[in-house]
Design a protein around this motif. Sequence first.
Motif, short mmCIF file in Angstrom:
data_model
loop_
_atom_site.label_atom_id
_atom_site.label_comp_id
_atom_site.label_asym_id
_atom_site.label_seq_id
_atom_site.Cartn_x
_atom_site.Cartn_y
_atom_site.Cartn_z
N ALA A 120 0.82 -1.21 0.00
CA ALA A 120 0.00 0.00 0.00
C ALA A 120 0.85 1.26 0.00
O ALA A 120 0.33 2.37 0.14
CB ALA A 120 -0.93 0.01 1.21
N GLY A 121 2.17 1.11 -0.15
CA GLY A 121 3.05 2.26 -0.19
C GLY A 121 3.41 2.82 1.17
O GLY A 121 3.79 3.99 1.28
N ILE A 122 3.30 1.99 2.23
CA ILE A 122 3.58 2.44 3.59
C ILE A 122 4.73 1.63 4.17
O ILE A 122 4.66 0.40 4.27
CB ILE A 122 2.34 2.27 4.51
CG1 ILE A 122 1.15 3.04 3.95
CG2 ILE A 122 2.66 2.71 5.93
CD1 ILE A 122 -0.16 2.75 4.67
N ASP A 123 5.81 2.31 4.53
CA ASP A 123 6.98 1.67 5.14
C ASP A 123 7.20 2.33 6.49
O ASP A 123 7.42 3.54 6.57
CB ASP A 123 8.21 1.84 4.24
CG ASP A 123 9.45 1.17 4.81
OD1 ASP A 123 9.31 0.30 5.69
OD2 ASP A 123 10.56 1.53 4.39
N THR A 124 7.16 1.53 7.57
CA THR A 124 7.26 2.05 8.92
C THR A 124 8.39 1.38 9.67
O THR A 124 8.60 0.18 9.53
CB THR A 124 5.94 1.82 9.70
OG1 THR A 124 4.85 2.39 8.98
CG2 THR A 124 6.01 2.45 11.08
N ARG A 125 9.12 2.16 10.46
CA ARG A 125 10.17 1.63 11.33
C ARG A 125 9.88 2.10 12.76
O ARG A 125 9.85 3.30 13.02
CB ARG A 125 11.55 2.13 10.89
CG ARG A 125 11.82 1.97 9.39
CD ARG A 125 11.96 0.54 8.94
NE ARG A 125 12.01 0.43 7.49
CZ ARG A 125 13.15 0.44 6.79
NH1 ARG A 125 14.30 0.58 7.42
NH2 ARG A 125 13.11 0.30 5.48
N HIS A 126 9.66 1.14 13.67
CA HIS A 126 9.29 1.44 15.05
C HIS A 126 10.50 1.38 15.97
O HIS A 126 11.26 0.41 15.94
CB HIS A 126 8.24 0.44 15.55
CG HIS A 126 6.99 0.37 14.73
ND1 HIS A 126 6.06 1.37 14.73
CD2 HIS A 126 6.53 -0.58 13.87
CE1 HIS A 126 5.05 1.03 13.93
NE2 HIS A 126 5.32 -0.13 13.38
N ALA A 127 10.65 2.39 16.81
CA ALA A 127 11.74 2.40 17.79
C ALA A 127 11.37 1.66 19.07
O ALA A 127 12.25 1.23 19.81
CB ALA A 127 12.14 3.83 18.13
N PHE A 128 10.05 1.54 19.32
CA PHE A 128 9.58 0.89 20.55
C PHE A 128 8.63 -0.25 20.19
O PHE A 128 8.13 -0.33 19.07
CB PHE A 128 8.84 1.91 21.44
CG PHE A 128 9.73 2.98 22.01
CD1 PHE A 128 10.35 2.81 23.23
CD2 PHE A 128 9.93 4.16 21.32
CE1 PHE A 128 11.17 3.81 23.76
CE2 PHE A 128 10.74 5.16 21.82
CZ PHE A 128 11.37 4.99 23.06
N SER A 129 8.39 -1.10 21.17
CA SER A 129 7.40 -2.16 21.03
C SER A 129 6.11 -1.57 20.47
O SER A 129 5.61 -0.56 20.97
CB SER A 129 7.15 -2.80 22.39
OG SER A 129 6.22 -3.85 22.31
N PHE A 130 5.58 -2.19 19.41
CA PHE A 130 4.44 -1.57 18.73
C PHE A 130 3.65 -2.66 18.01
O PHE A 130 4.19 -3.39 17.18
CB PHE A 130 4.94 -0.54 17.71
CG PHE A 130 3.90 0.44 17.24
CD1 PHE A 130 3.84 1.72 17.78
CD2 PHE A 130 2.98 0.09 16.26
CE1 PHE A 130 2.90 2.64 17.35
CE2 PHE A 130 2.03 0.99 15.83
CZ PHE A 130 1.98 2.28 16.38
N GLY A 131 2.35 -2.74 18.32
CA GLY A 131 1.48 -3.69 17.63
C GLY A 131 2.00 -5.11 17.73
O GLY A 131 2.27 -5.61 18.83
N PRO A 132 2.19 -5.78 16.59
CA PRO A 132 2.67 -7.17 16.63
C PRO A 132 4.11 -7.30 17.09
O PRO A 132 4.56 -8.40 17.42
CB PRO A 132 2.51 -7.64 15.19
CG PRO A 132 2.59 -6.39 14.37
CD PRO A 132 1.95 -5.32 15.21
#
Length: 221
Positions: free
Chosen positions: A22-34
């Motif tokens: 869908a054109g969305i790239d995310t990088r999480h610094a903390f525990s997030f969702g799954p």
Amino acid sequence: MGAVTTDVRRAGERYRGGDPEAGIDTRHAFSFGPHYDPDNLRFGALIACNEERLAPGAGFDEHPHSHTEIVTWVVEGELTHRDSTGRETRVRAGDVQHLGAAAGVRHVERNDGPVPLTFLQMWLTPRDPGGTPSYTLVPAGADSFAYPVPAAGAVLHVRRLGPGEETAVPDAPRVYVHVVRGAVRLAGEELGPGDAARITGAEGLRALAPAPAELLLWELT
């Protein structure tokens, strides 16, 4: 304040998320969702620091938030924000957007522009739950300024440094440093784009930029 401790987290260590198709790239610094990590839930009031990359036309459909102070920093491109109060804004590089979700608010975030959008979104827990949602957009301004988020007992410091310049790290119980672009030397470490440092008992520290750099520093009480 006692001994200063510095916990460096590299850009490549972030949890990968989003929806690439869908054109969305995310990088999480903390525990997030799954990506549940009981040892990486928060740093003080800061519970999320997400690097979001949206392709032209991509975005997050309407979704709810509550009891969260959400601060957004656009790196490049333009973010379209719409929320359930009827507000629609365009957030550009250097602007500070602050949405106080309070008892509950819904919003949409999209890249309606022709070029890729990159932004950093940071979530903080408020000291007191509930209340009425609030919204603030601070247009891009000086290379060095502070934006307070009193509901979370925090202050966001923006620092843009030229080659060879240095800046003081706030003296605070906790400071979260995120390098937006460029590189800095801090507490014996070299940090590059996307790298972060979680500093406990910060006192008398300075960050040096060998080349142009942009930093976000959260002062957390």
